[in-house]
Enzyme design. Sequence first.
Site, mmCIF file in Angstrom:
data_model
loop_
_atom_site.group_PDB
_atom_site.id
_atom_site.type_symbol
_atom_site.label_atom_id
_atom_site.label_comp_id
_atom_site.label_asym_id
_atom_site.label_seq_id
_atom_site.Cartn_x
_atom_site.Cartn_y
_atom_site.Cartn_z
ATOM 1 N N HIS A 121 0.848 -1.200 0.000
ATOM 2 C CA HIS A 121 0.000 0.000 0.000
ATOM 3 C C HIS A 121 0.881 1.246 0.000
ATOM 4 O O HIS A 121 1.932 1.307 0.623
ATOM 5 C CB HIS A 121 -1.033 -0.004 1.121
ATOM 6 C CG HIS A 121 -0.557 0.261 2.510
ATOM 7 N ND1 HIS A 121 -0.372 1.533 3.005
ATOM 8 C CD2 HIS A 121 -0.253 -0.579 3.521
ATOM 9 C CE1 HIS A 121 0.007 1.451 4.275
ATOM 10 N NE2 HIS A 121 0.105 0.185 4.610
ATOM 11 N N ASP A 160 5.446 2.476 7.401
ATOM 12 C CA ASP A 160 4.083 2.086 7.016
ATOM 13 C C ASP A 160 3.507 3.107 6.038
ATOM 14 O O ASP A 160 2.849 4.039 6.452
ATOM 15 C CB ASP A 160 3.218 1.980 8.282
ATOM 16 C CG ASP A 160 1.837 1.393 8.012
ATOM 17 O OD1 ASP A 160 1.627 0.876 6.921
ATOM 18 O OD2 ASP A 160 0.982 1.465 8.917
ATOM 19 N N GLU A 215 -5.400 2.065 1.715
ATOM 20 C CA GLU A 215 -5.340 0.867 2.580
ATOM 21 C C GLU A 215 -5.697 1.236 3.998
ATOM 22 O O GLU A 215 -6.393 0.508 4.709
ATOM 23 C CB GLU A 215 -3.946 0.222 2.520
ATOM 24 C CG GLU A 215 -3.841 -1.096 3.302
ATOM 25 C CD GLU A 215 -3.440 -0.932 4.764
ATOM 26 O OE1 GLU A 215 -3.448 -1.932 5.488
ATOM 27 O OE2 GLU A 215 -3.119 0.192 5.205
ATOM 28 N N GLU A 216 -5.202 2.400 4.427
ATOM 29 C CA GLU A 216 -5.406 2.807 5.821
ATOM 30 C C GLU A 216 -6.875 3.092 6.115
ATOM 31 O O GLU A 216 -7.276 3.160 7.267
ATOM 32 C CB GLU A 216 -4.528 4.026 6.158
ATOM 33 C CG GLU A 216 -3.023 3.781 6.013
ATOM 34 C CD GLU A 216 -2.442 2.858 7.084
ATOM 35 O OE1 GLU A 216 -3.222 2.337 7.902
ATOM 36 O OE2 GLU A 216 -1.218 2.658 7.082
ATOM 37 N N ASP A 237 4.171 -4.933 3.662
ATOM 38 C CA ASP A 237 3.612 -3.854 4.484
ATOM 39 C C ASP A 237 4.445 -3.768 5.765
ATOM 40 O O ASP A 237 4.475 -4.726 6.542
ATOM 41 C CB ASP A 237 2.133 -4.177 4.795
ATOM 42 C CG ASP A 237 1.400 -2.995 5.430
ATOM 43 O OD1 ASP A 237 2.052 -1.993 5.765
ATOM 44 O OD2 ASP A 237 0.169 -3.108 5.606
ATOM 45 N N HIS A 281 1.926 4.536 12.842
ATOM 46 C CA HIS A 281 0.834 5.503 12.640
ATOM 47 C C HIS A 281 1.068 6.844 13.354
ATOM 48 O O HIS A 281 0.100 7.526 13.708
ATOM 49 C CB HIS A 281 -0.522 4.892 13.042
ATOM 50 C CG HIS A 281 -1.020 3.898 12.035
ATOM 51 N ND1 HIS A 281 -2.252 3.270 12.112
ATOM 52 C CD2 HIS A 281 -0.455 3.416 10.891
ATOM 53 C CE1 HIS A 281 -2.419 2.457 11.070
ATOM 54 N NE2 HIS A 281 -1.327 2.525 10.326
#
Length: 289
Positions: free
Chosen positions: A116, A128, A162-163, A191, A258
């Site tokens: 992603h 990420d 994707e998130e 990922d 994140h």
Amino acid sequence: MRIGKTLGVALAALGLVGAVVTAPAVAAQAAPPQIPADSVMAHIQQFQTIADGNGGNRAHGRPGYRASADYVKGKLDAAGFRTTLQAFQHAGATGWNVIAEWPFGDANQVVFLGAHLDSVTAGPGINDNASGSAAVLETALTLARTKPNVQKRLKFGWWGAEEAGMIGSRYYTNSVPAAERSRIKAYLNFDMVGARNTTTWGVYTDNASLRQTFETWFRGQNLATRGVNIAGRSDHASFARIGVPVSGITSGNDPCYHSRCDTVTNVASNVMGTATNAAANVAWQLAGA
Ligand code: DPN
Ligand code: ZN
């Protein structure tokens, strides 16, 4: 037969047909790729620069996402890929998947690698998932550069949103015609593959044979693995849903997950090098290169 043909091509390329040469020096051209970590880190740096210039993130619906997609597509186009920007709508904004196909090998047997390309809004999303995006991108560029003979068709995907819940990959797999589904023999997901201080590599347990192919490669590098079940948390789930055998790899824990601190300093060059060579070596093997 494969070695003979490759050798012949290599000799022709070197202008050495008819000359006396020692085989080992030339046969090395047929070896699996050894991708320098620096080549992968150059993409990582570009994703960081894109986030820095676009409000600190590369999230769905934000300008940093489109800039990320343009960067990947630009590199692929320059390398001779057939690339597609597949647009979709989510939460009032347009997102894009970048799809690339290497137009050689049996189109009835597809080996698909994906990652992603979007981040969360909180930060630049470098582990990420600029990490997986860069690993898959450099694998594709290495394919175009080295042009091994492949028996199967290699495809690559960079997924949007994707998130937000695997929106881009789900859009893609929903758009694959039923007849095409069974042609996809494997989907490999990348990922979070760059975390510093990674000592043990996570290998998705979804498919025993694909899992073993990764594990065998890591063992050959003297690197430890553990089985992981990401379940529905990343894009392999979209492919599993349409009946495709899936696997993938992931690096260790990541305190900046994140967060704003998921920057270039959150990933390590040697880890990125390992992830990319794992991707390339397994892809070459599965494609019969
Ligand atoms: N990278 C996580 C996300 O996109 O939120 C999902 C994930 C978790 C992937 C754990 C690999 C390992
Ligand atoms: Zn992710």
